[in-house]
Scaffold this active site. Structure first.
Site, PDB file in Angstrom:
ATOM      1  CG  HIS A   1       7.129  20.303  -0.677  1.00 59.20           C
ATOM      2  ND1 HIS A   1       6.319  21.171   0.033  1.00 59.20           N
ATOM      3  CD2 HIS A   1       7.953  19.711   0.224  1.00 59.20           C
ATOM      4  CE1 HIS A   1       6.655  21.102   1.316  1.00 59.20           C
ATOM      5  NE2 HIS A   1       7.637  20.238   1.467  1.00 59.20           N
TER       6      HIS A   1
ATOM      7  CE  LYS B   1       4.023  18.182   2.090  1.00 59.44           C
ATOM      8  NZ  LYS B   1       5.287  17.735   1.638  1.00 59.44           N
TER       9      LYS B   1
ATOM     10  CG  ASP C   1     -11.721   4.253  -7.278  1.00 58.14           C
ATOM     11  OD1 ASP C   1     -10.769   3.590  -7.748  1.00 58.14           O
ATOM     12  OD2 ASP C   1     -12.462   3.841  -6.365  1.00 58.14           O
TER      13      ASP C   1
END
Lengths: 215, 215
Positions: free
Chosen positions: A146, A148, A153
């Site tokens: 779940h 996000k 870099d």
């Protein structure tokens, strides 16, 4: 009086210029910290994909407007070496285009996603895989991946409530935080590496035809 | 030699003590920054609710174990004056108990939640309302209030991917960031206030029986 007046004007211009420079260079106390809220107005972001395009975009959307979404895109497209992405639901076409562009430019892209949501209608995961991008999914069907978040870099963290869908970007009340604070970036980098290794298909036996225990 | 040996032992003990003190006081470079990852093991958190209880809890869960969930609870229960909560889905019983306890202790609790998810089976929103806690929901049914953040005393931000559900806490791969960095806290405080005011029922006409445009 004339000299004093000119001095005042020069001083005011100098202050204004320093303020502009500060905003442009995003000089703040310590590392980058930026918060973006959604929904974000639908504007043209073509210039972010074609920085050196010779002709301005002729689409009917508003141009030259900075929005939460355009800032998010800019941060993603700033990747030079690597992009590690952990995202539950990914169906946003422009975000997919950004990831494909980075991959084409030689940026090493790794994606960890949810097992169930990667196959829903409109999911961009198949498109990324077809382009040769390394995608791994949560191996257990009983668990949702779940997160996000994205790591640019290995030093810039983009995290929040926003799934990479059109509804999330253009309709929902959502937040995204962007930071280069090492104390925050490092744990997410470790979490990504942990999930990347835990979901390596080489370490998982192929499922039997009867579906196994988790189904 | 004896003096030197004693000195070395004293030095080592001193270093150890300073390290312990640093961990306890969470002294870091600048304001608090903590990252919690989920799923979190299911352990007893009774001691966080009954700090001055005379008898230890006799439940069969592991005791005295610090987990991501116990840290999250500790941060929430540290509220002295106010708790502003913006959460999409809220069905976790222990988190509900924490909010009810804060309300009982006189902490001013304000909740903004999603219109659809506040009525699903197991939602704790009704329980909070019955206890007299101020809850507002996203007024538009076409939009999801998808945030998952809390502000403790207006100075500590708790934000991430975690909905306040048992599945999120005990099963899913989730993240929560806790920070007192003013540059991060302030925008979330402004967003909360914006949503609080935008969803004031006093500013919205009651819906007509034919359902109106949004249905």
């Amino acid at each position: 009086m004339k000299v004093l007046g000119l001095g005042a004007v020069a001083f005011a211009l100098g202050v204004e210029w320093l303020d502009w420079l500060k905003r442009r260079l995003r000089v703040s106390r310590g590392p980058l910290k930026e918060v973006l809220f959604f929904p974000s107005p639908h504007v043209c972001v073509e210039h972010l994909f074609t920085r050196h395009g010779r002709f301005p975009c002729a689409c009917p959307l508003p141009h030259g407007v900075e929005t939460s979404f355009s800032r998010l895109l800019e941060h993603l497209l700033s990747a030079c070496r690597s992009l590690d992405l952990c995202v539950f639901s990914f169906s946003h076409m422009e975000l997919s285009r950004a990831i494909l562009l980075l991959h084409k430019q030689g940026v090493i892209v790794r994606v960890v996603t949810d097992r169930d949501y990667m196959t829903i209608t409109g999911s961009q995961i198949g498109t990324l895989r077809k382009a040769g991008i390394c995608v791994r999914h949560e191996m257990s069907s009983a668990v949702h991946m779940h997160h996000k978040f994205a790591l640019v870099d290995g030093k810039k963290l983009i995290t929040g409530s926003l799934n990479w869908t059109l509804t999330a970007v253009q309709s929902n009340k959502e937040n995204v935080m962007v930071t280069e604070e090492p104390e925050l970036v490092q744990p997410y980098q470790q979490e990504f590496q942990k999930l990347w290794e835990a979901n390596d298909p080489a370490n998982h036996k192929p499922q039997t035809t009867n579906g196994g225990l988790n189904r």
